[in-house]
Design a protein around this motif. Structure first.
Motif, PDB file in Angstrom:
ATOM      1  N   LYS A   6       3.503   4.102   2.731  1.00 14.52           N
ATOM      2  CA  LYS A   6       2.971   2.784   2.385  1.00 14.52           C
ATOM      3  C   LYS A   6       2.550   2.775   0.928  1.00 14.52           C
ATOM      4  CE  LYS A   6       1.159   1.528   6.908  1.00 14.52           C
ATOM      5  NZ  LYS A   6       0.019   1.721   7.802  1.00 14.52           N
ATOM      6  N   VAL A   7       2.939   1.726   0.204  1.00 14.63           N
ATOM      7  CA  VAL A   7       2.507   1.531  -1.176  1.00 14.63           C
ATOM      8  C   VAL A   7       1.756   0.209  -1.209  1.00 14.63           C
ATOM      9  CG1 VAL A   7       3.222   1.254  -3.579  1.00 14.63           C
ATOM     10  CG2 VAL A   7       4.593   2.657  -2.015  1.00 14.63           C
ATOM     11  N   TYR A   8       0.562   0.240  -1.732  1.00 16.71           N
ATOM     12  CA  TYR A   8      -0.274  -0.964  -1.798  1.00 16.71           C
ATOM     13  C   TYR A   8      -0.270  -1.492  -3.225  1.00 16.71           C
ATOM     14  CZ  TYR A   8      -2.310   0.552   2.663  1.00 16.71           C
ATOM     15  OH  TYR A   8      -2.502   0.936   3.966  1.00 16.71           O
ATOM     16  N   GLY A   9       0.075  -2.761  -3.400  1.00 17.46           N
ATOM     17  CA  GLY A   9      -0.032  -3.379  -4.724  1.00 17.46           C
ATOM     18  C   GLY A   9       1.183  -4.220  -5.057  1.00 17.46           C
ATOM     19  N   PRO A  10       1.058  -5.085  -6.077  1.00 16.38           N
ATOM     20  CA  PRO A  10       2.167  -5.972  -6.443  1.00 16.38           C
ATOM     21  C   PRO A  10       3.192  -5.257  -7.321  1.00 16.38           C
ATOM     22  CG  PRO A  10       0.235  -6.464  -7.793  1.00 16.38           C
ATOM     23  CD  PRO A  10      -0.140  -5.327  -6.889  1.00 16.38           C
ATOM     24  N   PRO A  11       4.488  -5.507  -7.136  1.00 17.08           N
ATOM     25  CA  PRO A  11       5.518  -4.844  -7.946  1.00 17.08           C
ATOM     26  C   PRO A  11       5.434  -5.169  -9.431  1.00 17.08           C
ATOM     27  CG  PRO A  11       6.521  -6.335  -6.308  1.00 17.08           C
ATOM     28  CD  PRO A  11       5.057  -6.342  -6.075  1.00 17.08           C
ATOM     29  N   GLN A  55      -8.197   0.000  -8.234  1.00 17.66           N
ATOM     30  CA  GLN A  55      -6.959  -0.252  -8.988  1.00 17.66           C
ATOM     31  C   GLN A  55      -5.751  -0.116  -8.068  1.00 17.66           C
ATOM     32  OE1 GLN A  55      -7.836   3.014 -11.659  1.00 17.66           O
ATOM     33  NE2 GLN A  55      -8.160   1.628 -13.377  1.00 17.66           N
ATOM     34  N   VAL A  56      -4.615  -0.665  -8.507  1.00 17.20           N
ATOM     35  CA  VAL A  56      -3.373  -0.453  -7.766  1.00 17.20           C
ATOM     36  C   VAL A  56      -2.520   0.533  -8.549  1.00 17.20           C
ATOM     37  CG1 VAL A  56      -3.365  -2.679  -6.595  1.00 17.20           C
ATOM     38  CG2 VAL A  56      -2.323  -2.502  -8.857  1.00 17.20           C
ATOM     39  N   PRO A  57      -1.650   1.348  -7.863  1.00 20.56           N
ATOM     40  CA  PRO A  57      -1.407   1.348  -6.428  1.00 20.56           C
ATOM     41  C   PRO A  57      -2.333   2.277  -5.650  1.00 20.56           C
ATOM     42  CG  PRO A  57       0.091   2.879  -7.467  1.00 20.56           C
ATOM     43  CD  PRO A  57      -0.771   2.293  -8.588  1.00 20.56           C
ATOM     44  N   ALA A  58      -2.292   2.123  -4.328  1.00 23.46           N
ATOM     45  CA  ALA A  58      -2.761   3.146  -3.413  1.00 23.46           C
ATOM     46  C   ALA A  58      -1.539   3.515  -2.575  1.00 23.46           C
ATOM     47  CB  ALA A  58      -3.899   2.642  -2.545  1.00 23.46           C
ATOM     48  N   PHE A  59      -1.622   4.680  -1.878  1.00 23.34           N
ATOM     49  CA  PHE A  59      -0.416   5.223  -1.233  1.00 23.34           C
ATOM     50  C   PHE A  59      -0.821   5.984   0.012  1.00 23.34           C
ATOM     51  CE2 PHE A  59       3.829   7.114  -1.321  1.00 23.34           C
ATOM     52  CZ  PHE A  59       3.646   8.378  -0.783  1.00 23.34           C
ATOM     53  N   GLU A  60      -0.040   5.825   1.070  1.00 30.25           N
ATOM     54  CA  GLU A  60      -0.320   6.601   2.289  1.00 30.25           C
ATOM     55  C   GLU A  60       0.970   7.205   2.820  1.00 30.25           C
ATOM     56  OE1 GLU A  60      -2.201   3.663   4.748  1.00 30.25           O
ATOM     57  OE2 GLU A  60      -4.173   4.002   3.884  1.00 30.25           O
ATOM     58  N   ASP A  61       0.902   8.461   3.210  1.00 35.27           N
ATOM     59  CA  ASP A  61       2.027   9.133   3.841  1.00 35.27           C
ATOM     60  C   ASP A  61       1.458   9.930   5.008  1.00 35.27           C
ATOM     61  OD1 ASP A  61       4.541  11.603   2.773  1.00 35.27           O
ATOM     62  OD2 ASP A  61       4.312  10.425   4.603  1.00 35.27           O
ATOM     63  N   SER A  69      -0.754   6.662 -10.027  1.00 35.28           N
ATOM     64  CA  SER A  69       0.699   6.593  -9.871  1.00 35.28           C
ATOM     65  C   SER A  69       1.407   7.891 -10.247  1.00 35.28           C
ATOM     66  CB  SER A  69       1.282   5.436 -10.689  1.00 35.28           C
ATOM     67  OG  SER A  69       1.026   5.597 -12.075  1.00 35.28           O
ATOM     68  N   ARG A  70       0.945   8.560 -11.299  1.00 36.73           N
ATOM     69  CA  ARG A  70       1.673   9.766 -11.730  1.00 36.73           C
ATOM     70  C   ARG A  70       1.489  10.913 -10.738  1.00 36.73           C
ATOM     71  NH1 ARG A  70      -0.607   7.161 -15.750  1.00 36.73           N
ATOM     72  NH2 ARG A  70       0.639   6.425 -17.534  1.00 36.73           N
ATOM     73  N   SER A  71       0.320  10.948 -10.035  1.00 39.72           N
ATOM     74  CA  SER A  71       0.129  11.997  -9.034  1.00 39.72           C
ATOM     75  C   SER A  71       0.922  11.651  -7.774  1.00 39.72           C
ATOM     76  CB  SER A  71      -1.357  12.196  -8.720  1.00 39.72           C
ATOM     77  OG  SER A  71      -1.843  11.216  -7.833  1.00 39.72           O
ATOM     78  N   ILE A  72       1.015  10.353  -7.464  1.00 37.73           N
ATOM     79  CA  ILE A  72       1.819   9.931  -6.313  1.00 37.73           C
ATOM     80  C   ILE A  72       3.281  10.322  -6.549  1.00 37.73           C
ATOM     81  CG2 ILE A  72       2.647   7.934  -4.992  1.00 37.73           C
ATOM     82  CD1 ILE A  72      -0.063   6.529  -5.777  1.00 37.73           C
ATOM     83  N   CYS A  73       3.773  10.085  -7.744  1.00 34.74           N
ATOM     84  CA  CYS A  73       5.159  10.446  -8.069  1.00 34.74           C
ATOM     85  C   CYS A  73       5.390  11.953  -7.923  1.00 34.74           C
ATOM     86  CB  CYS A  73       5.506  10.034  -9.509  1.00 34.74           C
ATOM     87  SG  CYS A  73       5.683   8.253  -9.746  1.00 34.74           S
ATOM     88  N   ARG A  74       4.482  12.750  -8.435  1.00 29.33           N
ATOM     89  CA  ARG A  74       4.638  14.214  -8.323  1.00 29.33           C
ATOM     90  C   ARG A  74       4.652  14.625  -6.859  1.00 29.33           C
ATOM     91  NH1 ARG A  74       1.069  14.277 -13.258  1.00 29.33           N
ATOM     92  NH2 ARG A  74       2.005  15.648 -14.832  1.00 29.33           N
ATOM     93  N   TYR A  75       3.757  14.029  -6.056  1.00 24.72           N
ATOM     94  CA  TYR A  75       3.690  14.348  -4.635  1.00 24.72           C
ATOM     95  C   TYR A  75       5.010  13.996  -3.937  1.00 24.72           C
ATOM     96  CZ  TYR A  75       2.822  13.519   0.304  1.00 24.72           C
ATOM     97  OH  TYR A  75       2.931  13.492   1.671  1.00 24.72           O
ATOM     98  N   ILE A  76       5.523  12.792  -4.213  1.00 27.32           N
ATOM     99  CA  ILE A  76       6.777  12.351  -3.588  1.00 27.32           C
ATOM    100  C   ILE A  76       7.893  13.341  -3.910  1.00 27.32           C
ATOM    101  CG2 ILE A  76       8.589  10.581  -3.681  1.00 27.32           C
ATOM    102  CD1 ILE A  76       6.260   8.535  -4.252  1.00 27.32           C
TER     103      ILE A  76
END
Lengths: 220, 217
Positions: A6-11, A55-61, A69-76
């Motif tokens: 899940k990604v929370y926030g507007p594109p 702030q946006v985004p938030a992320f759930e896996d 965002s940069r930590s979410i990208c590294r995690y993905i």
């Protein structure tokens, strides 16, 4: 089948679009959950539980809840290492490759992002929000950005992409701000007047993943 | 051949890397870069960091810049020795370390760096301290540390109950900030205060802090 992340926030948010581009590169199914920022939803208690800075985004896996965002990208890239674009954050075997990507990701975060974010806000968003522009801040940050792009011009004369000869998270991280500067302000010339930077911008912005993200921004 | 760290002992970003190296039980040779003489803008240094900033790390054929990339490299290269800085065996913990590393990098750093610059660095260059900048950033810092205070009620360190790079990255700037008149911003928040006292008393940082002499007479 695994639950989509899940990604929370507007594109249209630069940070949200950074994560979306990464998910598309890695071919990770996701669900985009709207956050109504004009109604202040990002500052409400329910949202602050998943992003305490509002702030946006938030992320759930599954049971992992992340932000930045940069930590979410590294995690993905690490969790989904074996699918999609496998070069985005190194191949897991060679620490030198990853170190180079981290180096240029940090350069983006520390040197490119601060001046470009000010310019994107002042030139692309402030007018839409009917806020007065700060001409001093615009001038100052334009000068800073020019110096950064001079370094990129030299680097991109030595290698095709920032971290080496493959497109990586380091390049991807630049897409959101650069897109607005090139397409929604008169600062595009800073990119196109520099031969190597212009060539690089053209290549990274025409990737399928980014074209799709831009489409999402435009139909939002 | 060992690690060579190009920088200065009193520099925050050099100190960040030095602390990480010591946490991994490793050593390095500090190669001083003469900022006053403009050495960081000379071709030989620009070859190591084209942005002309310290530090840069040399490890054999590899040269790296950006202190937070260097610490990540060190944490990974020496993952089997010293303190576990990146929780590499646990995907969830490693992800949370990354989150709070970015919080430091994107949210905390610009604010605290502005205060430290105005208070400690600007006077060294004969520049007038801009109190308005300090005041505005102190207000922002308070709001940020309110979030930290809340987080540190539920875990001993930022990413969990373990010291990690996320905490380590905060050390150098908070160290200099605590030489300012505004230490109450930290000390008025009991969990932030306890966290600061804990992380700054680690032997690795105490060793590094000996060289952090900006502002000392």
């Amino acid at each position: 089948m695994a639950t989509p992340v899940k990604v929370y926030g507007p594109p249209v948010s630069t940070a949200v679009s950074r994560v979306l581009a990464c998910l598309l590169e890695k071919e990770v199914p996701y669900q985009l959950i709207p956050v109504n920022m004009s109604k202040g939803e990002h500052k409400m208690p329910e949202y602050l539980k998943i992003q305490p800075f509002g702030q946006v985004p938030a992320f759930e896996d599954e049971d992992i809840s992340l932000f930045e965002s940069r930590s979410i990208c590294r995690y993905i890239c690490e969790k989904y290492a074996k699918q999609g674009n496998k070069d985005l954050y190194g191949d897991g075997d060679n620490p030198l490759v990853k170190a180079s990507i981290d180096q240029w990701l940090e350069a983006e975060g520390q040197s490119f992002s601060p001046p470009s974010s000010v310019l994107v806000f002042q030139l692309a968003f402030a007018p839409r929000m009917k806020l007065k522009q700060d001409q001093g801040a615009i001038r100052q940050n334009e000068e800073k950005l020019k110096k950064v792009l001079d370094v990129y011009e030299q680097r991109l004369g030595e290698s095709q992409f920032l971290a080496g000869d493959k497109f990586t998270l380091a390049d991807l991280s630049h897409l959101p701000n650069a897109h607005y500067l090139v397409n929604a302000t008169d600062m595009g010339e800073l990119f196109t007047s520099r031969e190597n930077v212009g060539r690089w911008w053209s290549e990274i912005s025409s990737r399928d993943s980014w074209v799709k993200v831009v489409g999402m921004q435009e139909t939002a | 051949m060992g690690l060579k760290l190009h920088g200065l002992a009193l520099s925050t970003c050099t100190a960040r890397v030095a602390t990480a190296i010591y946490e991994k039980g490793q050593d390095f040779e500090l190669v001083a870069v003469n900022l006053t003489a403009g050495e960081h803008k000379q071709p030989s240094f620009l070859a190591k960091n084209p942005f002309g900033q310290i530090p840069a790390l040399e490890d054999g054929d590899l040269t790296l810049f950006e202190s937070r990339a260097i610490t990540s490299y060190v944490a990974e290269k020496y993952k089997d020795s010293g303190h576990d800085l990146n929780r590499h065996n646990n995907l969830k913990e490693a992800a949370l370390v990354k989150v709070w590393m970015e919080v430091e990098s994107q949210t905390f750093h610009p604010i605290i760096a502005a205060i430290v610059y105005q208070h400690l660095i600007a006077p060294l260059f004969g520049q007038k301290t801009d109190q308005a900048v300090i005041d505005a950033n102190l207000e922002k810092l308070k709001k940020i540390l309110d979030v930290y205070e809340s987080k540190l009620k539920s875990s001993k360190y930022l990413a969990g109950d373990f010291f990690s790079l996320a905490d380590l990255h905060h050390l150098p700037y908070i160290y200099y900030f605590m030489k300012s008149p505004w230490t109450s911003v930290v000390n008025d928040r009991p969990h932030v205060k306890a966290w600061w006292e804990d992380i700054s008393s680690r032997p690795s940082f105490k060793k590094v802090a000996e060289g952090m002499t900006i502002g000392q007479k």
